[in-house]
Design a protein around this motif. Sequence first.
Motif, PDB file in Angstrom:
ATOM      1  N   TYR A 184      49.813  -6.353  82.832  1.00 52.70           N
ATOM      2  CA  TYR A 184      49.249  -7.654  83.086  1.00 52.70           C
ATOM      3  C   TYR A 184      49.214  -8.852  81.401  1.00 52.70           C
ATOM      4  N   GLY A 185      48.508  -9.139  81.333  1.00 54.59           N
ATOM      5  CA  GLY A 185      48.564 -10.016  79.591  1.00 54.59           C
ATOM      6  C   GLY A 185      49.067 -11.508  79.577  1.00 54.59           C
ATOM      7  N   PRO A 186      48.887 -11.870  78.563  1.00 56.25           N
ATOM      8  CA  PRO A 186      49.013 -13.248  78.273  1.00 56.25           C
ATOM      9  C   PRO A 186      50.398 -13.650  79.020  1.00 56.25           C
ATOM     10  N   ASP A 187      50.058 -14.839  79.667  1.00 58.86           N
ATOM     11  CA  ASP A 187      50.930 -16.040  80.982  1.00 58.86           C
ATOM     12  C   ASP A 187      51.093 -14.927  81.892  1.00 58.86           C
ATOM     13  N   ALA A 188      49.888 -14.008  81.901  1.00 58.62           N
ATOM     14  CA  ALA A 188      50.399 -13.879  83.474  1.00 58.62           C
ATOM     15  C   ALA A 188      48.908 -13.069  83.728  1.00 58.62           C
ATOM     16  N   ALA A 219      43.610  -0.806  81.213  1.00 60.48           N
ATOM     17  CA  ALA A 219      43.653  -2.132  81.082  1.00 60.48           C
ATOM     18  C   ALA A 219      42.421  -3.189  81.025  1.00 60.48           C
ATOM     19  N   VAL A 220      41.056  -2.709  80.409  1.00 58.01           N
ATOM     20  CA  VAL A 220      39.762  -2.980  80.457  1.00 58.01           C
ATOM     21  C   VAL A 220      40.173  -3.755  79.366  1.00 58.01           C
ATOM     22  N   ALA A 263      40.324  -7.379  75.257  1.00 58.11           N
ATOM     23  CA  ALA A 263      41.377  -8.277  74.042  1.00 58.11           C
ATOM     24  C   ALA A 263      41.966 -10.003  73.858  1.00 58.11           C
ATOM     25  N   LEU A 264      42.225  -9.771  75.312  1.00 58.47           N
ATOM     26  CA  LEU A 264      42.774 -11.075  76.063  1.00 58.47           C
ATOM     27  C   LEU A 264      41.619 -11.869  76.279  1.00 58.47           C
ATOM     28  N   ALA A 265      40.726 -11.363  76.493  1.00 58.08           N
ATOM     29  CA  ALA A 265      39.861 -12.658  76.639  1.00 58.08           C
ATOM     30  C   ALA A 265      39.094 -12.861  75.367  1.00 58.08           C
ATOM     31  N   ARG A 266      38.959 -11.809  74.548  1.00 56.88           N
ATOM     32  CA  ARG A 266      38.576 -12.326  73.168  1.00 56.88           C
ATOM     33  C   ARG A 266      39.656 -13.644  71.959  1.00 56.88           C
TER      34      ARG A 266
END
Length: 342
Positions: free
Chosen positions: A209-213, A328-329, A334-337
């Motif tokens: 999971y993460g950026p672009d996924a 993952a939480v 961090a991804l949402a921020r």
Amino acid sequence: MSVTRSGNLGAPAVRRDPGHTAASAMSLVAAPSGLPVMTDQRTVLLAGASGVFGRRIAATLSDAGYTVLGLGRGEHNEIRADLNDRDQVMRAVRGRQADIVVHAATALAKPPMRNKDMTGTDLLRTTGMHNLVDAAHEVGAKKMIAESMAFGYGFRDFGSTPVTEDTPFAPRQTDPALEEHVAAMRVKEQLTFGTPGIDGVALRFGLFYGPDATEYVVTMLRKRMLPAITSGHRVLPWVHLDDAAAAILAAIERGRPGTAYNIADDTPMSFANHTRAVAAQFHTPKPLSVPAAIMPMSYLRAFLKTNLTLSNERAASELGWRPRYPSAVDGLAALAREAVPG
């Protein structure tokens, strides 16, 4: 769910993440006492460089001082060839030199739901891997890092005890369709470890999971097209794409030849709870809960029936790798921020 789009699908260009510095990458792979760290300039031939995972790998290695040569069909690859076409690959790499080869190519343009959705990726793990091994010899590489995955241990309930790398990998599956997928992972690791003249390391990743996924999941949640698919007590391993890319760097610099390493965060999570965590962090509509038993999609149903926790202790002790995001939480928060403007 992992969504890793290969350069063979013409994915966007490799872009360096300005927030991802060499210092931040290396902080994740600080060497344990007594382990050597290679600091000289090296060249990496990266299959799948323009994919979702490949872009994170390219940025991490570039920031750490490596020269990265992308291999794939997409126009943004430095070396353009279809990995499954040996003649194309060998012509494309002729005259090139590289110290290290990394196989991170998949054929997934979207999350796999049916067994046939994995056919292209299975081919890249077999035919593509054979061709990449030949290319590695052609460019003079002495080390290979292969992207493997947790489902290579099989699709079943492993209980609550974390699975270590000593667990038999790629056991034969009774379901013929699942055996095709596991057999492809078996071949990829056999070539990684059994090719004369090349020191091979395999990284068995959890779900990405993460950026672009994760953006794909967010979009589906906003359209109310993705339920939280429940599967009882079952959990799966996860890993943020940047942590996964840092593991590639660690494997290049400190991986023990002929060794596999589990790469996952410290907190296994069910698919349903991961979906709910994405919804909570990105403020999408709350997904409906749907039992996995009614899912008609064959591959999706198989992995949702899997209960698997990975031990990452070998990666910690030998590679000096620890996830920046223990769960993952944490990574989703961090991804949402980062996604919030300003």
